[in-house]
Design a protein around this motif. Structure first.
Motif, mmCIF file in Angstrom:
data_model
loop_
_atom_site.group_PDB
_atom_site.id
_atom_site.type_symbol
_atom_site.label_atom_id
_atom_site.label_comp_id
_atom_site.label_asym_id
_atom_site.label_seq_id
_atom_site.Cartn_x
_atom_site.Cartn_y
_atom_site.Cartn_z
ATOM 1 N N ARG A 3 0.633 -1.206 0.114
ATOM 2 C CA ARG A 3 -0.010 0.037 0.189
ATOM 3 C C ARG A 3 0.764 1.321 0.025
ATOM 4 O O ARG A 3 2.131 1.202 0.181
ATOM 5 N N LYS A 4 0.269 2.464 -0.183
ATOM 6 C CA LYS A 4 0.871 3.745 -0.357
ATOM 7 C C LYS A 4 0.403 4.569 0.879
ATOM 8 O O LYS A 4 -0.975 4.648 1.007
ATOM 9 N N ILE A 5 1.294 5.079 1.436
ATOM 10 C CA ILE A 5 1.052 6.286 2.337
ATOM 11 C C ILE A 5 1.776 7.459 1.916
ATOM 12 O O ILE A 5 2.924 7.620 1.545
ATOM 13 N N MET A 16 10.918 12.318 7.498
ATOM 14 C CA MET A 16 11.914 11.097 7.482
ATOM 15 C C MET A 16 11.587 10.058 8.825
ATOM 16 O O MET A 16 11.977 8.963 8.573
ATOM 17 N N ILE A 17 11.103 10.819 10.098
ATOM 18 C CA ILE A 17 10.691 9.889 11.011
ATOM 19 C C ILE A 17 9.579 8.978 10.543
ATOM 20 O O ILE A 17 9.262 7.885 10.938
ATOM 21 N N VAL A 18 8.405 9.398 9.755
ATOM 22 C CA VAL A 18 7.585 8.664 9.415
ATOM 23 C C VAL A 18 7.828 7.654 8.399
ATOM 24 O O VAL A 18 7.627 6.497 8.603
ATOM 25 N N ALA A 19 8.914 8.137 7.780
ATOM 26 C CA ALA A 19 9.528 6.848 6.646
ATOM 27 C C ALA A 19 10.167 5.967 7.414
ATOM 28 O O ALA A 19 9.991 4.605 7.030
ATOM 29 N N LYS A 24 9.971 -1.172 8.101
ATOM 30 C CA LYS A 24 9.999 -2.544 7.956
ATOM 31 C C LYS A 24 8.603 -3.186 7.368
ATOM 32 O O LYS A 24 8.224 -4.309 7.589
ATOM 33 N N TYR A 25 7.492 -2.111 6.917
ATOM 34 C CA TYR A 25 6.378 -2.772 6.294
ATOM 35 C C TYR A 25 6.557 -2.466 4.841
ATOM 36 O O TYR A 25 7.180 -1.834 4.426
ATOM 37 N N ASP A 26 5.592 -3.438 4.216
ATOM 38 C CA ASP A 26 5.379 -3.543 2.824
ATOM 39 C C ASP A 26 4.689 -2.472 2.408
ATOM 40 O O ASP A 26 3.638 -2.479 2.200
ATOM 41 N N LEU A 27 5.295 -1.051 2.475
ATOM 42 C CA LEU A 27 4.577 0.008 1.934
ATOM 43 C C LEU A 27 5.483 1.082 1.002
ATOM 44 O O LEU A 27 6.547 1.097 1.344
ATOM 45 N N GLU A 28 4.768 1.707 0.288
ATOM 46 C CA GLU A 28 5.379 2.678 -0.370
ATOM 47 C C GLU A 28 5.295 4.119 0.313
ATOM 48 O O GLU A 28 4.100 4.366 0.480
ATOM 49 N N ILE A 29 6.121 4.656 0.633
ATOM 50 C CA ILE A 29 5.972 6.123 1.407
ATOM 51 C C ILE A 29 6.240 7.346 0.269
ATOM 52 O O ILE A 29 7.164 7.309 -0.192
ATOM 53 N N ARG A 44 -2.344 12.180 -8.437
ATOM 54 C CA ARG A 44 -1.711 11.212 -9.323
ATOM 55 C C ARG A 44 -1.453 9.856 -8.620
ATOM 56 O O ARG A 44 -1.853 8.504 -9.513
ATOM 57 N N GLU A 45 -1.288 9.694 -7.384
ATOM 58 C CA GLU A 45 -0.886 8.191 -6.888
ATOM 59 C C GLU A 45 -2.087 7.669 -6.078
ATOM 60 O O GLU A 45 -1.977 6.615 -5.973
ATOM 61 N N LYS A 46 -3.221 8.210 -5.942
ATOM 62 C CA LYS A 46 -4.420 7.672 -5.064
ATOM 63 C C LYS A 46 -3.701 6.677 -3.899
ATOM 64 O O LYS A 46 -4.163 5.783 -3.748
ATOM 65 N N PRO A 47 -3.077 7.518 -2.834
ATOM 66 C CA PRO A 47 -2.613 6.474 -1.671
ATOM 67 C C PRO A 47 -3.693 6.027 -0.863
ATOM 68 O O PRO A 47 -4.707 6.476 -0.928
#
Lengths: 381, 158
Positions: A3-5, A16-19, A24-29, A44-47
């Motif tokens: 998923r995308k956040i 940077m703290i959020v990223a 360790k999670y399967d996420l795109e930041i 554009r990305e529909k997070p």
């Protein structure tokens, strides 16, 4: 990638703290520095989720949120506000805009992970490529029904599987059970008193650990209104009473994406072997078709060049069998696999009567099939 | 004026340092001398509304770099630019002022915060106009002194 956040904050430090928190999670930041950039990236990305700061230059978080919620396409994206301004007045203002949650700076990493996990499913990095679960794996099924006989009946109907059935007679018992151990599947009687099925369903969907569990409604065939309501609120499916257990197995298999290919495909004597069961139904055929291309492609990639389609247990050459035979042979042809057919006497005889299958040549044993393929004799014209 | 302003600031600084940095910080006794002369980074965030003023957070430059490393969980080599340190100090100041603002807001003193800004230098001091209320609080975190300066326009609302 999962998923995308999108994190919208003018501070690189916070981004940077959020990223780092979700590394360790399967996420795109995704990142944006202000509301204008945030809206552009969101469009554009529909997070799947936006973590939004409040005070930012160019366009602040409040304005971005207002614009987001007035756009029909972006409106459904859940937003968590991450703000240093936690006064009551501010919180009320944010809440009115329909944010899912808010977090106050300073914050601990664990807290932001917990809040995000309430909204989207967080999978550890690498888990998404882990082994697919098989039909014969152990599963934990929770049946919520105030009639113990139904729980016993379901346990009996699934006894040939490795699936363990446990019953809860009330919604509160079910919630306790899910908190203790999250089941793989939940079946809820739609006739539980006091709207219990729907209350329980909402509670499961609101829980971070339970929100992705497939939930089926149990109902008598005639309770159409309950079934329609369950479907409307998002139940995974309906199981009607009296229960058809083959149907239940198929529904559970599909809901969990269980791998069933081992039931039909094997590798034997240098051949890819497709064995059709005696109870060859349209559902079984669908199951085989779902796995067919993958199984054949993997076989070719692993060096196999022959396939045996074994119909010897089937006693009726109906349209489902013929379609499966045709698509299997066509795929063998596409992939350059030699194919041979074994048929029961009834299937062999019936296939001679159809235009599409009259040229199929059946053999009686795997040895015979192997000899035939080694000699290069065609199986079907 | 806010009677317990100094206590609110102490609570805000303590909360930000413990939560974001897992770093102990203790208020020094009142009127402790301010160590001057070292290279310093000052983060500032203003607030405008029922209360108007500005808060400065002064950190020795070397300490600010170490706090940045800790805040972001990165190695000293990774703190490649002054910009990253500036941003981190700005964000820490923002959190201190946000915490303070929230407490004031709950008492009906609503205000809007400005975006953080940074000043770097040695031996500099802020000289407010005479009508401005000034509070200077010093803290100690290990061997480093951290200074918080609050400048406020006199309260005319009450």
């Amino acid at each position: 990638m999962g998923r995308k956040i999108l994190t919208v904050d003018d501070s690189k430090t916070i981004r940077m703290i959020v990223a780092r928190a979700f590394k360790k999670y399967d996420l795109e930041i995704l990142e944006a520095q202000n509301g204008v950039e945030g809206l552009a990236v969101a469009t554009r990305e529909k997070p799947d989720l936006i973590i939004l700061d409040y005070t930012m230059p160019i366009m602040d978080g409040f304005e971005m949120l207002t614009k987001l919620k007035s756009d029909p396409e972006l409106k459904p994206i859940p937003v968590i506000m991450l703000t240093a301004e936690a006064g009551r007045e501010n919180v009320m203002k944010i809440a009115k805009q329909g944010v899912r949650d808010y977090l106050i700076k300073p914050f601990k990493e664990e807290l932001i992970i917990e809040r995000v996990a309430r909204v989207i499913d967080l999978k550890p990095r690498g888990e998404s490529v882990s082994k697919v679960r098989r039909y014969d794996d152990a599963l934990d099924i929770l049946v919520v029904d105030d009639k113990p006989a139904i729980v016993e009946q379901i346990a009996g109907g699934l006894k040939e599987t490795n699936w363990k059935v446990e019953g809860s007679s009330t919604t509160s018992q079910a919630i306790e059970r899910c908190a203790r151990k999250v089941p793989d599947i939940v079946l809820i009687s739609l006739s539980l008193p006091e709207n219990g099925a729907f209350t329980l369903f909402q509670m499961l969907r609101a829980g971070a650990r339970t929100k992705i569990i497939p939930v089926f409604g149990l109902s008598v065939k005639t309770a159409a209104e309950d079934q329609a309501r369950a479907t409307q609120v998002g139940f995974t499916g309906i199981v009607t009473k009296p229960i058809d257990f083959e149907d239940v197995k198929i529904k559970i298999t599909r809901a969990l994406g269980l791998d069933t290919s081992f039931k039909y495909f094997s590798h034997k004597d240098g051949l890819l072997h497709l064995k059709l069961p005696a109870a060859f139904t349209p559902s079984v055929s669908n199951d085989i078709v779902t796995n067919l291309r993958n199984q054949l492609t993997e076989a070719v990639e692993s060096g196999f060049d022959k396939m045996l389609i074994d119909m010897s247990a089937v006693n009726n050459a109906d349209i489902t069998l013929i379609k499966l035979g045709l698509s299997s042979l066509q795929l063998c042809n596409e992939l350059g696999l030699k194919a041979a057919l074994i048929g029961s006497p009834a299937v062999t005889k019936e296939c001679r009567n159809y235009e599409e299958t009259k040229d199929w040549r059946f053999v009686a044993t795997a040895e015979e099939a192997l000899t035939l393929m080694q000699s290069g004799t065609a199986v079907a014209a | 004026m806010i009677d317990d302003l100094e206590e609110l600031v102490k609570a805000a600084v303590g909360e930000v340092f413990s939560t974001m940095l897992a770093q102990q910080i203790e208020p020094e006794p009142p009127n402790s001398p301010v160590v001057n002369g070292d290279a310093t980074i000052a983060g500032s965030v203003g607030f405008i509304g029922n209360l108007t003023g500005i808060v400065y957070l002064y950190l020795p430059q070397g300490f600010a770099v170490r706090l940045t490393e800790k805040l972001l969980g990165i190695s000293p080599q990774s703190v490649e630019s002054e910009e990253l340190v500036n941003d981190s100090v700005g964000e820490l100041t923002n959190m201190v002022v946000g915490h303070l603002k929230s407490r004031l807001s709950d008492r009906g003193r609503s205000c809007v915060m400005t975006i953080p800004s940074i000043v770097r230098g040695t031996n500099f001091c802020i000289e407010p106009v005479s009508s401005t209320i000034r509070r200077l609080l010093t803290f100690r975190s290990h061997e480093h002194q951290v200074v918080v300066e609050i400048l406020m326009r006199p309260d005319t609302s009450s």
